[in-house]
Design a protein around this motif. Structure first.
Motif, PDB file in Angstrom:
ATOM      1  N   ARG A  37       0.841  -1.199   0.000  1.00 19.85           N
ATOM      2  CA  ARG A  37       0.000   0.000   0.000  1.00 19.85           C
ATOM      3  C   ARG A  37       0.874   1.246   0.000  1.00 19.85           C
ATOM      4  O   ARG A  37       1.633   1.493   0.924  1.00 19.85           O
ATOM      5  N   ARG A  38       0.755   2.020  -1.067  1.00 15.80           N
ATOM      6  CA  ARG A  38       1.494   3.278  -1.174  1.00 15.80           C
ATOM      7  C   ARG A  38       0.472   4.400  -1.260  1.00 15.80           C
ATOM      8  O   ARG A  38      -0.070   4.666  -2.327  1.00 15.80           O
ATOM      9  N   PRO A  39       0.149   5.031  -0.140  1.00 20.39           N
ATOM     10  CA  PRO A  39      -0.880   6.072  -0.145  1.00 20.39           C
ATOM     11  C   PRO A  39      -0.476   7.265  -1.010  1.00 20.39           C
ATOM     12  O   PRO A  39       0.702   7.573  -1.155  1.00 20.39           O
ATOM     13  N   TRP A  40      -1.504   7.908  -1.581  1.00 21.75           N
ATOM     14  CA  TRP A  40      -1.261   9.112  -2.380  1.00 21.75           C
ATOM     15  C   TRP A  40      -2.391  10.110  -2.168  1.00 21.75           C
ATOM     16  O   TRP A  40      -3.481   9.757  -1.750  1.00 21.75           O
ATOM     17  N   ILE A  41      -2.062  11.366  -2.421  1.00 21.89           N
ATOM     18  CA  ILE A  41      -3.026  12.466  -2.395  1.00 21.89           C
ATOM     19  C   ILE A  41      -2.857  13.195  -3.719  1.00 21.89           C
ATOM     20  O   ILE A  41      -1.725  13.470  -4.135  1.00 21.89           O
ATOM     21  N   GLN A  42      -3.956  13.479  -4.390  1.00 28.37           N
ATOM     22  CA  GLN A  42      -3.890  14.167  -5.680  1.00 28.37           C
ATOM     23  C   GLN A  42      -4.668  15.472  -5.636  1.00 28.37           C
ATOM     24  O   GLN A  42      -5.806  15.507  -5.188  1.00 28.37           O
ATOM     25  N   TYR A  43      -4.030  16.526  -6.103  1.00 28.13           N
ATOM     26  CA  TYR A  43      -4.673  17.834  -6.283  1.00 28.13           C
ATOM     27  C   TYR A  43      -4.981  17.955  -7.772  1.00 28.13           C
ATOM     28  O   TYR A  43      -4.084  17.822  -8.598  1.00 28.13           O
ATOM     29  N   GLU A  44      -6.224  18.223  -8.116  1.00 28.46           N
ATOM     30  CA  GLU A  44      -6.595  18.406  -9.518  1.00 28.46           C
ATOM     31  C   GLU A  44      -7.187  19.806  -9.683  1.00 28.46           C
ATOM     32  O   GLU A  44      -8.186  20.148  -9.056  1.00 28.46           O
ATOM     33  N   SER A  77       1.853  16.819 -13.404  1.00 32.18           N
ATOM     34  CA  SER A  77       1.316  16.477 -14.718  1.00 32.18           C
ATOM     35  C   SER A  77       0.805  17.734 -15.400  1.00 32.18           C
ATOM     36  O   SER A  77       0.269  18.634 -14.740  1.00 32.18           O
ATOM     37  N   ASP A  78       0.952  17.791 -16.689  1.00 35.38           N
ATOM     38  CA  ASP A  78       0.395  18.887 -17.473  1.00 35.38           C
ATOM     39  C   ASP A  78      -1.000  18.567 -17.985  1.00 35.38           C
ATOM     40  O   ASP A  78      -1.751  19.461 -18.348  1.00 35.38           O
ATOM     41  N   ASP A  79      -1.334  17.251 -18.010  1.00 35.72           N
ATOM     42  CA  ASP A  79      -2.613  16.846 -18.590  1.00 35.72           C
ATOM     43  C   ASP A  79      -3.451  15.939 -17.695  1.00 35.72           C
ATOM     44  O   ASP A  79      -4.547  15.542 -18.063  1.00 35.72           O
ATOM     45  N   GLY A  80      -2.962  15.582 -16.509  1.00 39.04           N
ATOM     46  CA  GLY A  80      -3.701  14.708 -15.600  1.00 39.04           C
ATOM     47  C   GLY A  80      -3.618  13.238 -15.953  1.00 39.04           C
ATOM     48  O   GLY A  80      -4.215  12.404 -15.279  1.00 39.04           O
ATOM     49  N   ARG A  81      -2.858  12.889 -16.968  1.00 43.33           N
ATOM     50  CA  ARG A  81      -2.718  11.484 -17.383  1.00 43.33           C
ATOM     51  C   ARG A  81      -1.269  11.011 -17.317  1.00 43.33           C
ATOM     52  O   ARG A  81      -0.990   9.920 -16.853  1.00 43.33           O
ATOM     53  N   SER A  82      -0.365  11.827 -17.786  1.00 46.02           N
ATOM     54  CA  SER A  82       1.059  11.492 -17.765  1.00 46.02           C
ATOM     55  C   SER A  82       1.723  12.288 -16.647  1.00 46.02           C
ATOM     56  O   SER A  82       1.630  13.518 -16.622  1.00 46.02           O
ATOM     57  N   PHE A  83       2.382  11.579 -15.740  1.00 48.38           N
ATOM     58  CA  PHE A  83       3.005  12.217 -14.586  1.00 48.38           C
ATOM     59  C   PHE A  83       4.518  12.051 -14.648  1.00 48.38           C
ATOM     60  O   PHE A  83       5.020  11.056 -15.160  1.00 48.38           O
ATOM     61  N   ARG A  84       5.223  13.040 -14.091  1.00 48.96           N
ATOM     62  CA  ARG A  84       6.681  12.965 -13.996  1.00 48.96           C
ATOM     63  C   ARG A  84       7.080  13.345 -12.564  1.00 48.96           C
ATOM     64  O   ARG A  84       6.375  14.069 -11.877  1.00 48.96           O
ATOM     65  N   THR A  85       8.232  12.855 -12.144  1.00 49.62           N
ATOM     66  CA  THR A  85       8.716  13.113 -10.804  1.00 49.62           C
ATOM     67  C   THR A  85       9.273  14.531 -10.715  1.00 49.62           C
ATOM     68  O   THR A  85      10.144  14.913 -11.483  1.00 49.62           O
ATOM     69  N   LEU A  86       8.760  15.297  -9.758  1.00 52.09           N
ATOM     70  CA  LEU A  86       9.266  16.635  -9.486  1.00 52.09           C
ATOM     71  C   LEU A  86      10.291  16.580  -8.366  1.00 52.09           C
ATOM     72  O   LEU A  86      11.315  17.254  -8.401  1.00 52.09           O
ATOM     73  N   LEU A  87      10.029  15.726  -7.376  1.00 49.05           N
ATOM     74  CA  LEU A  87      10.872  15.658  -6.191  1.00 49.05           C
ATOM     75  C   LEU A  87      10.801  14.246  -5.611  1.00 49.05           C
ATOM     76  O   LEU A  87       9.727  13.653  -5.552  1.00 49.05           O
TER      77      LEU A  87
END
Length: 93
Positions: A37-44, A77-87
């Protein structure tokens, strides 16, 4: 940004007001990560914007007051589908 995001989490219902109130004493509980289990929080956000900074704080926990940041990542993400690591947080050193 003045716009408020929609906030979702992998661990169920979340009172997101504590994440957006500019008060580092406000808090939420996030489950401890595990291999399963890897919890996540997403801001959209409704519209793209440039974030110039963000803050993250962690309360001390455990019997001896550990404040070690666990391993993890901040993704963008710029489009909400493809994500990249910022930190990346490497975890306890």
């Amino acid at each position: 940004a003045s716009q408020k995001p929609t906030v979702t989490a992998s661990f169920g219902t979340l009172d997101a007001s504590a994440l957006w109130d500019d008060d580092l004493t406000s808090k939420i509980a996030v489950p401890v990560p595990s291999a399963e289990r890897r919890p996540w929080i997403q801001y959209e956000f409704a519209q793209p914007f440039t974030a110039r900074a963000f803050s993250m704080a962690q309360a001390q926990s455990g019997i001896f007051g550990s404040s070690e940041v666990r391993a993890g990542r901040v993704l963008v993400s710029d489009d909400g589908r493809s994500f990249r690591t910022l930190l990346s947080f490497p975890g306890p050193q």
